[in-house]
Design a protein around this motif. Structure first.
Motif, PDB file in Angstrom:
ATOM      1  N   ALA A 188       0.817  -1.207   0.000  1.00  0.00           N
ATOM      2  CA  ALA A 188       0.000   0.000   0.000  1.00  0.00           C
ATOM      3  C   ALA A 188       0.852   1.258   0.000  1.00  0.00           C
ATOM      4  O   ALA A 188       0.543   2.244  -0.635  1.00  0.00           O
ATOM      5  CB  ALA A 188      -0.934  -0.011   1.213  1.00  0.00           C
ATOM      6  N   ILE A 189       2.008   1.192   0.702  1.00  0.00           N
ATOM      7  CA  ILE A 189       2.856   2.371   0.799  1.00  0.00           C
ATOM      8  C   ILE A 189       3.390   2.771  -0.575  1.00  0.00           C
ATOM      9  O   ILE A 189       3.583   3.946  -0.881  1.00  0.00           O
ATOM     10  CB  ILE A 189       4.020   2.123   1.802  1.00  0.00           C
ATOM     11  N   ASN A 190       3.636   1.790  -1.437  1.00  0.00           N
ATOM     12  CA  ASN A 190       4.125   2.095  -2.784  1.00  0.00           C
ATOM     13  C   ASN A 190       3.044   2.774  -3.617  1.00  0.00           C
ATOM     14  O   ASN A 190       3.324   3.677  -4.390  1.00  0.00           O
ATOM     15  CB  ASN A 190       4.581   0.817  -3.479  1.00  0.00           C
ATOM     16  N   ILE A 191       1.805   2.320  -3.444  1.00  0.00           N
ATOM     17  CA  ILE A 191       0.695   2.944  -4.152  1.00  0.00           C
ATOM     18  C   ILE A 191       0.550   4.385  -3.698  1.00  0.00           C
ATOM     19  O   ILE A 191       0.370   5.298  -4.507  1.00  0.00           O
ATOM     20  CB  ILE A 191      -0.614   2.174  -3.886  1.00  0.00           C
ATOM     21  N   ASN A 192       0.650   4.617  -2.409  1.00  0.00           N
ATOM     22  CA  ASN A 192       0.557   5.982  -1.890  1.00  0.00           C
ATOM     23  C   ASN A 192       1.694   6.839  -2.429  1.00  0.00           C
ATOM     24  O   ASN A 192       1.518   8.024  -2.693  1.00  0.00           O
ATOM     25  CB  ASN A 192       0.596   5.969  -0.358  1.00  0.00           C
ATOM     26  N   HIS A 193       2.850   6.223  -2.596  1.00  0.00           N
ATOM     27  CA  HIS A 193       3.998   6.953  -3.148  1.00  0.00           C
ATOM     28  C   HIS A 193       3.695   7.421  -4.563  1.00  0.00           C
ATOM     29  O   HIS A 193       3.931   8.579  -4.913  1.00  0.00           O
ATOM     30  CB  HIS A 193       5.230   6.044  -3.157  1.00  0.00           C
ATOM     31  N   PHE A 194       3.142   6.529  -5.383  1.00  0.00           N
ATOM     32  CA  PHE A 194       2.806   6.888  -6.765  1.00  0.00           C
ATOM     33  C   PHE A 194       1.755   7.987  -6.798  1.00  0.00           C
ATOM     34  O   PHE A 194       1.831   8.924  -7.587  1.00  0.00           O
ATOM     35  CB  PHE A 194       2.311   5.662  -7.530  1.00  0.00           C
ATOM     36  N   ASN A 195       0.743   7.861  -5.930  1.00  0.00           N
ATOM     37  CA  ASN A 195      -0.317   8.865  -5.909  1.00  0.00           C
ATOM     38  C   ASN A 195       0.199  10.206  -5.396  1.00  0.00           C
ATOM     39  O   ASN A 195      -0.166  11.261  -5.900  1.00  0.00           O
ATOM     40  CB  ASN A 195      -1.478   8.385  -5.033  1.00  0.00           C
ATOM     41  N   ARG A 196       1.068  10.133  -4.383  1.00  0.00           N
ATOM     42  CA  ARG A 196       1.585  11.361  -3.800  1.00  0.00           C
ATOM     43  C   ARG A 196       2.449  12.128  -4.791  1.00  0.00           C
ATOM     44  O   ARG A 196       2.430  13.353  -4.841  1.00  0.00           O
ATOM     45  CB  ARG A 196       2.376  11.018  -2.528  1.00  0.00           C
ATOM     46  N   HIS A 197       3.210  11.393  -5.595  1.00  0.00           N
ATOM     47  CA  HIS A 197       4.100  12.043  -6.551  1.00  0.00           C
ATOM     48  C   HIS A 197       3.445  12.234  -7.918  1.00  0.00           C
ATOM     49  O   HIS A 197       4.121  12.553  -8.898  1.00  0.00           O
ATOM     50  CB  HIS A 197       5.399  11.233  -6.675  1.00  0.00           C
ATOM     51  N   LYS A 198       2.155  12.003  -7.974  1.00  0.00           N
ATOM     52  CA  LYS A 198       1.377  12.322  -9.177  1.00  0.00           C
ATOM     53  C   LYS A 198       1.928  11.680 -10.439  1.00  0.00           C
ATOM     54  O   LYS A 198       2.062  12.333 -11.466  1.00  0.00           O
ATOM     55  CB  LYS A 198       1.315  13.855  -9.383  1.00  0.00           C
ATOM     56  N   ILE A 199       2.310  10.416 -10.343  1.00  0.00           N
ATOM     57  CA  ILE A 199       2.759   9.734 -11.553  1.00  0.00           C
ATOM     58  C   ILE A 199       1.626   9.768 -12.564  1.00  0.00           C
ATOM     59  O   ILE A 199       0.468   9.546 -12.230  1.00  0.00           O
ATOM     60  CB  ILE A 199       3.180   8.271 -11.261  1.00  0.00           C
ATOM     61  N   THR A 200       1.953  10.102 -13.792  1.00  0.00           N
ATOM     62  CA  THR A 200       0.908  10.281 -14.794  1.00  0.00           C
ATOM     63  C   THR A 200       0.318   8.941 -15.223  1.00  0.00           C
ATOM     64  O   THR A 200       0.969   7.893 -15.147  1.00  0.00           O
ATOM     65  CB  THR A 200       1.455  10.997 -16.038  1.00  0.00           C
ATOM     66  N   GLU A 201      -0.901   9.028 -15.671  1.00  0.00           N
ATOM     67  CA  GLU A 201      -1.608   7.845 -16.155  1.00  0.00           C
ATOM     68  C   GLU A 201      -0.846   7.208 -17.318  1.00  0.00           C
ATOM     69  O   GLU A 201      -0.721   5.982 -17.405  1.00  0.00           O
ATOM     70  CB  GLU A 201      -3.009   8.271 -16.600  1.00  0.00           C
ATOM     71  N   ALA A 202      -0.344   8.051 -18.199  1.00  0.00           N
ATOM     72  CA  ALA A 202       0.392   7.549 -19.367  1.00  0.00           C
ATOM     73  C   ALA A 202       1.634   6.773 -18.946  1.00  0.00           C
ATOM     74  O   ALA A 202       1.946   5.714 -19.506  1.00  0.00           O
ATOM     75  CB  ALA A 202       0.776   8.715 -20.279  1.00  0.00           C
ATOM     76  N   ASP A 203       2.346   7.279 -17.933  1.00  0.00           N
ATOM     77  CA  ASP A 203       3.539   6.594 -17.447  1.00  0.00           C
ATOM     78  C   ASP A 203       3.187   5.252 -16.821  1.00  0.00           C
ATOM     79  O   ASP A 203       3.896   4.254 -17.016  1.00  0.00           O
ATOM     80  CB  ASP A 203       4.278   7.462 -16.418  1.00  0.00           C
TER      81      ASP A 203
END
Length: 224
Positions: free
Chosen positions: A4-19
């Motif tokens: 879950a922490i990795n998912i929060n990391h992606f969401n927090r850093h706004k990784i783009t949908e395309a990426d």
């Protein structure tokens, strides 16, 4: 499955949908969980515009996500993933209705609501126990009123007013013209009493709670 922490990391850093999609297609299929969690609420509300059985809704959600994953290579990045996914989900829902022989069924309850009906809408700023109970009941009245709309009006109303999608996104997802979406949206509002429309922006309408979100996400990730 990702922690879950990795998912929060992606969401927090706004990784783009395309990426995210490019990385999934490159083999990091665990990242698909991010797309599932980001779209659970929206997909639930869209499918619920066609079907009311909760088990059936979750089944169609799961099928839509799995189909979306298997066909992800066909996704063109010009549109949003959610719009593309919604098209898949709508087709799944319509296919289910066709199987049940209810594709073109319109309930008599879909008649326009009686405009003389008086409904008391609580002030959401007052949060004492009694007002909380009244607000809960008012939310149920709104959900019931929305459920009485004909499907073609209900889906437009849910996508635009409840989920907050733009008119253009709604038109694209439903394969309708922009003017047609506007007409249906106007008609849906006319069918709902003004007092109900005032509280329809409550984002808690037709919630897909955290436990259900976890459950459907786990099912999808186990099957891809």
């Amino acid at each position: 499955m990702m922690e879950a922490i990795n998912i929060n990391h992606f969401n927090r850093h706004k990784i783009t949908e395309a990426d995210i999609i490019r990385r999934i297609l490159s083999g990091e299929k665990e990242l698909y969980e991010i797309l599932v969690r980001r779209n659970n609420q929206k997909l639930y509300r869209v499918i619920r515009s066609y079907l009311n059985d909760e088990a059936e809704i979750e089944d169609i959600m799961q099928n839509s996500y799995i189909k979306g994953f298997t066909k992800l290579y066909q996704f063109k990045l010009e549109a949003s993933f959610s719009t593309w996914l919604i098209r898949i989900a709508i087709n799944e829902a319509l296919a289910r209705l066709k199987e049940k022989g209810k594709l073109y069924h319109i309930s008599e309850r879909a008649e326009e609501l009686n405009k003389n009906t008086i409904l008391e809408i609580p002030d959401k700023k007052q949060l004492n126990p009694q007002d909380k109970m009244i607000h809960h009941e008012a939310k149920q009245l709104l959900e019931k009123a929305i459920d009485q709309l004909e499907p073609k009006y209900k889906i437009v109303y849910m996508m635009k007013e409840i989920e907050g999608m733009s008119l253009k996104e709604t038109a694209l997802a439903l394969d309708l013209t922009l003017s047609n979406v506007k007409v249906r949206l106007h008609r849906s509002k006319e069918m709902l009493k003004d007092s109900l429309f005032v509280i329809s922006h409550d984002t808690h309408i037709f919630e897909f709670g955290f436990s259900r979100c976890d459950r459907i996400t786990e099912r999808v990730m186990e099957n891809i």
